[in-house]
Scaffold this active site. Structure first.
Site, PDB file in Angstrom:
ATOM      1  N   ALA A   1       0.802  -1.227   0.000  1.00  0.00           N
ATOM      2  CA  ALA A   1       0.000   0.000   0.000  1.00  0.00           C
ATOM      3  C   ALA A   1       0.842   1.289   0.000  1.00  0.00           C
ATOM      4  O   ALA A   1       0.665   2.151  -0.878  1.00  0.00           O
ATOM      5  CB  ALA A   1      -0.963  -0.035   1.188  1.00  0.00           C
TER       6      ALA A   1
ATOM      7  N   ASP B   1      -3.880  -2.339   4.063  1.00  0.00           N
ATOM      8  CA  ASP B   1      -4.075  -1.622   2.795  1.00  0.00           C
ATOM      9  C   ASP B   1      -5.063  -0.483   2.945  1.00  0.00           C
ATOM     10  O   ASP B   1      -5.002   0.499   2.203  1.00  0.00           O
ATOM     11  CB  ASP B   1      -4.546  -2.591   1.712  1.00  0.00           C
ATOM     12  CG  ASP B   1      -3.399  -3.515   1.329  1.00  0.00           C
ATOM     13  OD1 ASP B   1      -3.216  -4.548   2.000  1.00  0.00           O
ATOM     14  OD2 ASP B   1      -2.647  -3.146   0.411  1.00  0.00           O
TER      15      ASP B   1
ATOM     16  N   LYS C   1      -4.044  -8.104   3.029  1.00  0.00           N
ATOM     17  CA  LYS C   1      -3.889  -9.234   2.107  1.00  0.00           C
ATOM     18  C   LYS C   1      -4.797 -10.402   2.463  1.00  0.00           C
ATOM     19  O   LYS C   1      -4.945 -10.744   3.644  1.00  0.00           O
ATOM     20  CB  LYS C   1      -2.414  -9.660   2.121  1.00  0.00           C
ATOM     21  CG  LYS C   1      -2.049 -10.837   1.255  1.00  0.00           C
ATOM     22  CD  LYS C   1      -2.484 -10.703  -0.189  1.00  0.00           C
ATOM     23  CE  LYS C   1      -1.976  -9.439  -0.851  1.00  0.00           C
ATOM     24  NZ  LYS C   1      -2.661  -9.174  -2.146  1.00  0.00           N
TER      25      LYS C   1
END
Ligand code: MRU
Length: 349
Positions: A47, A238, A248
């Site tokens: 990210a 993220d 993830k």
């Protein structure tokens, strides 16, 4: 420590992460279209890093624009911004970084800046975003390492390291800081199917730094925890929304298992990953090419024609999160929301 990118004045060099760990190949990008391709194909990923390289993508758009008027240059950069924003939908840092550069350029144009100044400002803002990312990661490490006891075994998922950021890493930054503080730390890295960021990148990054790491497949997490082999989990993020954390695919499974086994589950992320005005309902989870599941590398492992589901991220509700570590400190979920809504009304930190 591994570098993930290098700004070369009028070009962006990136380490092609799709080639790791076999080969360290550097690619020089000079157009925003090349940056967008690199993000989409995950030559650069993580990210914070995709935010950083997108900012440099805008700098390249400004440098490469033949426009002679500020409006013309802004139109070219805006077009690049739209392209870059279309690459990956889930990590918020991408949108945060692009909006930040566009905001600087928009304000400068309003006060009458010319094309040369706009080009210079675009580059300066991208460099600043990258430098700040490293500083934030070091602060995350400084706060987070206090949660890691000497002798601890830390489980992490995917790659939230130097390779996922401008440098130092978020989850791996916490581990690095604990090691730098003189603690003896072992890491358990999950392989992270389908793209194997844990096996290919985290294991590689930690071995390079001489930090002991043991690799397991994703389906070993429960067994390993039940054997008392894990003291705490630290992962990156993220996008952190009001009700939980996108990270993830596989993170949610680990968080639920950690709860079952009484293991603390920490999320380490810079404030550029926070999106606290949104909730999980508002977020698009990226779905990627079925071939990532039917194949391991170039080798097909599933029969032709099988139906595939390939979400790149999952959502972990806040009730599974012990604390979130940012550059500003360690926060329980409810404290995080209170702190950042307050700090926003008080102006920049
Ligand atoms: O699909 P990726 O490899 O970009 O996903 C990366 C992750 O999910 C990381 O854990 C997350 O971005 C945090 S990186 C500091």
């Amino acid at each position: 420590m591994l570098r993930s990118f290098e700004w070369r004045g009028d070009k962006l060099a990136i380490l092609d992460q799709t080639r790791l760990p076999g080969e360290e190949i550097w690619l020089e990008l000079s157009r925003p279209e090349e940056v967008a391709e690199a993000i989409k194909k995950m030559r650069v990923r993580g990210a914070p890093l995709i935010g950083v390289v997108a900012a440099f993508g805008l700098a390249l758009a400004a440098l490469g624009s033949g426009a002679r008027t500020p409006d013309g240059l802004l139109a070219d950069v805006r077009e690049a911004a739209e392209l870059l924003k279309s690459t990956r939908p889930t990590a918020v840092n991408l949108f945060w970084a692009i909006d930040r550069v566009m905001g600087v350029l928009g304000k400068a144009a309003e006060r009458g800046a010319g094309v040369d100044e706009l080009r210079r400002l675009a580059v300066e803002e991208a460099v600043r975003i990258a430098d700040e990312d490293i500083q934030m990661n070091r602060r995350i490490g400084m706060h987070g390492e206090k949660l890691v006891p000497d002798g601890a075994t830390v489980m992490t998922h995917c790659n939230a390291g130097a390779l996922a950021t401008a440098g130092y890493g978020t989850a791996l930054g916490v581990i690095r800081a604990a090691v730098e503080a003189g603690k003896s730390i072992r890491v358990i890295a999950t392989e992270t199917r389908p793209l194997l960021q844990g096996a290919r990148l985290t294991a590689y990054e930690l071995l390079k730094d001489g930090i002991p790491v043991m690799l397991i497949t994703d389906n070993m997490v429960g067994y390993v925890m039940s054997k008392g082999m894990v003291d705490l989990v630290v992962v990156g993020a993220d996008r952190i929304v009001r009700d939980g954390v996108f990270n993830k695919i596989g993170t949610y499974t680990i968080a639920v298992l950690a709860r079952e086994h009484g293991i603390p589950f920490y999320v380490a992320a810079p404030s550029s990953t926070l999106d606290l005005s949104r909730s999980s309902r508002d977020v698009v989870v990226e779905e990627r090419d079925p071939e990532e599941v039917t194949h391991v590398g170039p080798v097909r492992i599933a029969p032709e024609g099988v139906e595939v589901f390939n979400p790149a991220f999952d959502f972990t509700p806040m009730r599974y999160v012990t604390a979130i570590i940012t550059e500003d400190g360690v926060f329980k979920p409810e404290e995080l929301i209170a702190y950042y809504s307050q700090s926003r009304t008080e102006g920049p930190r």
